[in-house]
Design a protein around this motif. Structure first.
Motif, short mmCIF file in Angstrom:
data_model
loop_
_atom_site.label_atom_id
_atom_site.label_comp_id
_atom_site.label_asym_id
_atom_site.label_seq_id
_atom_site.Cartn_x
_atom_site.Cartn_y
_atom_site.Cartn_z
N THR A 3 -19.43 -16.25 -3.87
CA THR A 3 -18.76 -14.99 -3.56
C THR A 3 -17.86 -14.51 -4.68
OG1 THR A 3 -16.99 -16.18 -2.44
CG2 THR A 3 -18.82 -15.40 -1.07
N ARG A 4 -17.56 -15.38 -5.64
CA ARG A 4 -16.71 -14.97 -6.75
C ARG A 4 -17.51 -14.45 -7.94
NH1 ARG A 4 -11.52 -18.76 -7.25
NH2 ARG A 4 -11.20 -19.16 -5.07
N GLY A 5 -18.74 -14.84 -8.04
CA GLY A 5 -19.53 -14.48 -9.21
C GLY A 5 -19.75 -12.99 -9.32
N GLY A 6 -19.47 -12.45 -10.49
CA GLY A 6 -19.73 -11.04 -10.76
C GLY A 6 -18.73 -10.09 -10.13
N GLY A 7 -17.88 -10.58 -9.26
CA GLY A 7 -16.93 -9.70 -8.60
C GLY A 7 -15.55 -9.72 -9.24
N GLY A 8 -15.43 -10.43 -10.34
CA GLY A 8 -14.12 -10.59 -10.98
C GLY A 8 -13.49 -9.27 -11.37
N SER A 9 -14.25 -8.38 -11.96
CA SER A 9 -13.66 -7.12 -12.41
C SER A 9 -13.22 -6.26 -11.22
CB SER A 9 -14.63 -6.35 -13.31
OG SER A 9 -15.78 -6.01 -12.57
N GLN A 10 -14.00 -6.28 -10.15
CA GLN A 10 -13.61 -5.52 -8.97
C GLN A 10 -12.31 -6.08 -8.39
OE1 GLN A 10 -16.47 -5.55 -5.81
NE2 GLN A 10 -15.26 -4.21 -4.52
N TYR A 11 -12.20 -7.39 -8.35
CA TYR A 11 -10.99 -8.03 -7.83
C TYR A 11 -9.79 -7.66 -8.69
CZ TYR A 11 -7.59 -11.53 -6.50
OH TYR A 11 -6.44 -12.15 -6.11
N GLU A 12 -9.97 -7.67 -10.00
CA GLU A 12 -8.87 -7.33 -10.91
C GLU A 12 -8.41 -5.89 -10.69
OE1 GLU A 12 -10.21 -8.32 -14.83
OE2 GLU A 12 -10.49 -10.41 -14.29
N GLU A 13 -9.34 -4.98 -10.50
CA GLU A 13 -8.97 -3.59 -10.26
C GLU A 13 -8.16 -3.47 -8.98
OE1 GLU A 13 -12.46 -1.16 -10.37
OE2 GLU A 13 -12.98 -1.86 -12.35
N GLU A 14 -8.57 -4.19 -7.94
CA GLU A 14 -7.86 -4.13 -6.67
C GLU A 14 -6.48 -4.76 -6.78
OE1 GLU A 14 -10.46 -5.96 -3.86
OE2 GLU A 14 -11.93 -4.35 -3.99
N ALA A 15 -6.29 -5.71 -7.68
CA ALA A 15 -5.03 -6.41 -7.81
C ALA A 15 -3.96 -5.57 -8.50
CB ALA A 15 -5.23 -7.71 -8.57
N GLU A 16 -4.35 -4.51 -9.17
CA GLU A 16 -3.38 -3.65 -9.85
C GLU A 16 -2.49 -2.96 -8.83
OE1 GLU A 16 -5.34 -0.92 -12.45
OE2 GLU A 16 -6.36 -2.51 -13.55
N ALA A 17 -1.27 -2.65 -9.25
CA ALA A 17 -0.35 -1.95 -8.36
C ALA A 17 -0.93 -0.58 -8.01
CB ALA A 17 1.00 -1.79 -9.04
N PRO A 18 -0.84 -0.20 -6.74
CA PRO A 18 -1.37 1.12 -6.37
C PRO A 18 -0.55 2.23 -7.04
CG PRO A 18 -0.16 0.14 -4.55
CD PRO A 18 -0.23 -0.90 -5.63
N LYS A 19 -1.25 3.28 -7.40
CA LYS A 19 -0.58 4.43 -8.01
C LYS A 19 0.18 5.18 -6.93
CE LYS A 19 -1.57 8.50 -10.82
NZ LYS A 19 -0.25 8.51 -11.35
N ILE A 20 1.44 5.47 -7.23
CA ILE A 20 2.27 6.20 -6.27
C ILE A 20 1.96 7.69 -6.43
CG2 ILE A 20 4.61 6.68 -5.50
CD1 ILE A 20 5.43 4.03 -6.77
N ALA A 21 1.62 8.33 -5.33
CA ALA A 21 1.19 9.73 -5.36
C ALA A 21 2.33 10.67 -5.00
CB ALA A 21 0.02 9.92 -4.39
N PRO A 22 2.19 11.95 -5.31
CA PRO A 22 3.19 12.93 -4.86
C PRO A 22 3.02 13.22 -3.37
CG PRO A 22 1.44 14.02 -6.09
CD PRO A 22 1.16 12.55 -6.16
N HIS A 23 4.08 13.68 -2.72
CA HIS A 23 3.99 14.12 -1.33
C HIS A 23 3.69 15.62 -1.33
CE1 HIS A 23 5.00 15.11 2.78
NE2 HIS A 23 4.93 13.82 3.06
N PRO A 24 2.77 16.08 -0.49
CA PRO A 24 2.40 17.51 -0.51
C PRO A 24 3.54 18.47 -0.14
CG PRO A 24 1.34 16.36 1.33
CD PRO A 24 1.98 15.31 0.48
N ASP A 25 4.58 17.99 0.54
CA ASP A 25 5.70 18.87 0.91
C ASP A 25 6.76 18.99 -0.18
OD1 ASP A 25 4.50 19.27 3.35
OD2 ASP A 25 5.74 17.80 4.40
#
Length: 147
Positions: A3-25
């Motif tokens: 289950t780890r093979g080939g999924g390393g890059s996807q896991y690394e992307e998910e591990a990054e801090a989420p981008k904080i977005a603006p609030h629409p109001d």
């Protein structure tokens, strides 16, 4: 079955801090009151006046304004971090307020074009974090007129 093979890059992307977005109001605008265009003298203080308008029904707390000067060819390369300015200003529904943010491009930099990013961070009543980019564009550093 590995289950780890080939999924390393996807896991690394998910591990990054989420981008904080603006609030629409939360609406924001800015001006550099002393400059017609973003051409700033190196080693001299630059003021940015940011105006915020809360068009929603809940209160926001503008916590800080911060900025970076980045490489024009690779935004991920930070040339200079500007001071994070604590604001801690409540913005109630239908209220408009402004903040003065001051930064100084390092006088030892070369007179070149850089990417300038200035950002406001804020929270809502539940503590959820948001950010609004006030300026993200080319800023030209020029020789100081006082030299």
């Amino acid at each position: 079955e590995n289950t780890r093979g080939g999924g390393g890059s996807q896991y690394e992307e998910e591990a990054e801090a989420p981008k904080i977005a603006p609030h629409p109001d939360m609406k924001a605008a800015f001006v550099f009151p002393d400059f017609d265009k973003p051409h700033f003298p190196m080693g001299e203080s630059v003021d940015m006046l940011a105006a915020f308008m809360n068009t929603g029904t809940k209160t926001f707390n503008i916590t800080e304004v911060a900025g970076t000067l980045n490489s024009p060819v690779n935004f991920a390369f930070v040339v200079q971090n500007f001071t994070r300015q604590a604001v801690n200003m409540a913005l109630r529904p239908n209220e408009e307020r402004s903040v003065l943010y001051e930064f100084t491009p390092d006088g030892r930099l070369e007179a070149l074009d850089f990417q300038l990013c200035l950002t406001a961070l804020y929270t809502d009543e539940q503590g959820a974090e948001y950010q609004t980019v006030l300026f993200n564009g080319t800023a030209t550093l020029v020789e100081s007129s006082s030299e």
